[in-house]
Write a protein that holds these residues in place. Structure first.
Motif, PDB file in Angstrom:
ATOM      1  N   LEU A 262      -6.765 126.729   3.169  1.00 37.69           N
ATOM      2  CA  LEU A 262      -7.871 126.016   3.794  1.00 37.69           C
ATOM      3  C   LEU A 262      -7.507 125.707   5.240  1.00 37.69           C
TER       4      LEU A 262
ATOM      5  N   ASP B 187     -10.659 129.634   3.297  1.00 32.85           N
ATOM      6  CA  ASP B 187     -11.887 128.853   3.420  1.00 32.85           C
ATOM      7  C   ASP B 187     -11.657 127.780   4.468  1.00 32.85           C
TER       8      ASP B 187
ATOM      9  N   LEU C 190     -11.913 123.703   5.712  1.00 30.12           N
ATOM     10  CA  LEU C 190     -11.917 122.327   5.230  1.00 30.12           C
ATOM     11  C   LEU C 190     -12.541 121.476   6.327  1.00 30.12           C
TER      12      LEU C 190
ATOM     13  N   ASP D 153     -15.395 118.090   3.029  1.00 23.43           N
ATOM     14  CA  ASP D 153     -16.188 119.160   2.436  1.00 23.43           C
ATOM     15  C   ASP D 153     -15.451 119.821   1.277  1.00 23.43           C
ATOM     16  N   GLY D 154     -16.213 120.470   0.424  1.00 23.81           N
ATOM     17  CA  GLY D 154     -15.642 121.197  -0.692  1.00 23.81           C
ATOM     18  C   GLY D 154     -16.713 121.438  -1.741  1.00 23.81           C
TER      19      GLY D 154
ATOM     20  N   ALA E  48     -18.282 126.560  -0.980  1.00 25.20           N
ATOM     21  CA  ALA E  48     -16.879 126.195  -0.823  1.00 25.20           C
ATOM     22  C   ALA E  48     -16.078 126.603  -2.059  1.00 25.20           C
TER      23      ALA E  48
ATOM     24  N   VAL F 181     -11.313 123.630  -5.709  1.00 26.42           N
ATOM     25  CA  VAL F 181      -9.866 123.396  -5.606  1.00 26.42           C
ATOM     26  C   VAL F 181      -9.276 122.770  -6.871  1.00 26.42           C
TER      27      VAL F 181
ATOM     28  N   LEU G 211      -8.210 116.110  -1.264  1.00 30.97           N
ATOM     29  CA  LEU G 211      -7.869 117.228  -2.148  1.00 30.97           C
ATOM     30  C   LEU G 211      -7.225 116.728  -3.433  1.00 30.97           C
TER      31      LEU G 211
ATOM     32  N   ALA H 246      -9.958 115.503  -5.523  1.00 33.11           N
ATOM     33  CA  ALA H 246     -10.755 116.603  -6.055  1.00 33.11           C
ATOM     34  C   ALA H 246     -10.041 117.357  -7.172  1.00 33.11           C
TER      35      ALA H 246
END
Length: 223
Positions: free
Chosen positions: A33, A55, A57, A77-78, A124, A127, A152, A155
């Motif tokens: 990321l 990707d 972040l 974001d995600g 996205a 994760v 993260l 998440a």
């Protein structure tokens, strides 16, 4: 920018050197990321070396009522965007719950706009349960990276590794408490700014971000 004491030629060269160090960790099927925009050229080299998906972040500050420059938290974001609130700032400002919700929704709209600008309709990468490598072109204070690492975790990432070419030693020491692993190629003192450690440190444009993400996808497919 030209700096006689620069450590790196440009972001791509820094990324290639960083990629070797990250590859040595032997991570299993990681996701890379990048923090846009400057982190993307660096992260591309890491992603290509690891044959990993790349990707973005995206992080948006949640501003205080009437003082948007004062952050009371951040939205990351995600696939499942995460809110990380600053407990100290929240205790000082004491914003009403409906304000936090409204500000979050406003920033969600902005995150979606930026993601579409860079990635079109691509969603996205999730994760949860994954090993994630966060890459930027350098760190000064570490405030944005700290929020990203905590988001993260929230998440459900299985492991989070921070990888940057250059940062102050005291910042890296603090961030080791937030990440499962930290790769930093140089911690010069006095530190100054991130840009002074690069010979070329021009601004990465939105179009470059789009092109680099496409190159990452093409390179991984070819690999």
């Amino acid at each position: 920018m030209f700096a006689t004491s620069a450590l790196f030629t440009d972001r791509r060269e820094a990324g290639r050197r960083l990629a070797k160090a990250v590859a040595a960790l032997g991570l299993s099927d990681p996701i890379v990321l990048a923090l846009p925009r400057g982190g993307v050229p660096v992260a591309l080299e890491v992603a290509l070396a690891l044959r990993a998906p790349l990707d973005l972040l995206l992080v948006r500050k949640l501003g205080a009522p009437g003082h948007e420059e004062y952050g009371i938290g951040a939205l990351v974001d995600g696939a499942d965007p995460q809110i990380v609130l600053n407990d100290e700032a929240m205790a000082i400002i004491k914003p009403p719950p409906d304000y936090v919700e409204a500000e979050t929704q406003r920033q969600l709209i902005e995150l979606e706009r930026r993601r579409k600008a860079y990635l079109g309709s691509r969603q996205a990468l999730p994760v949860k349960g994954e090993t994630v490598v966060i890459v930027d072109d350098g760190i000064a204070t570490g405030s944005t990276i700290t929020v990203a690492l905590r988001a993260l975790r929230k998440a459900g990432a299985a492991g989070v590794v921070l990888a940057v070419p250059v940062a102050p030693l005291d910042t890296i020491d603090r961030l080791r408490e937030e990440a499962d692993g930290v790769v930093c190629l140089a911690t010069p003192e006095p530190f100054g700014s991130v840009g002074q450690h690069y010979v070329s440190f021009g601004q990465t444009s939105d179009q470059e971000v789009v092109d680099l993400l496409a190159a990452a996808a093409a390179g991984r497919h070819a690999g």
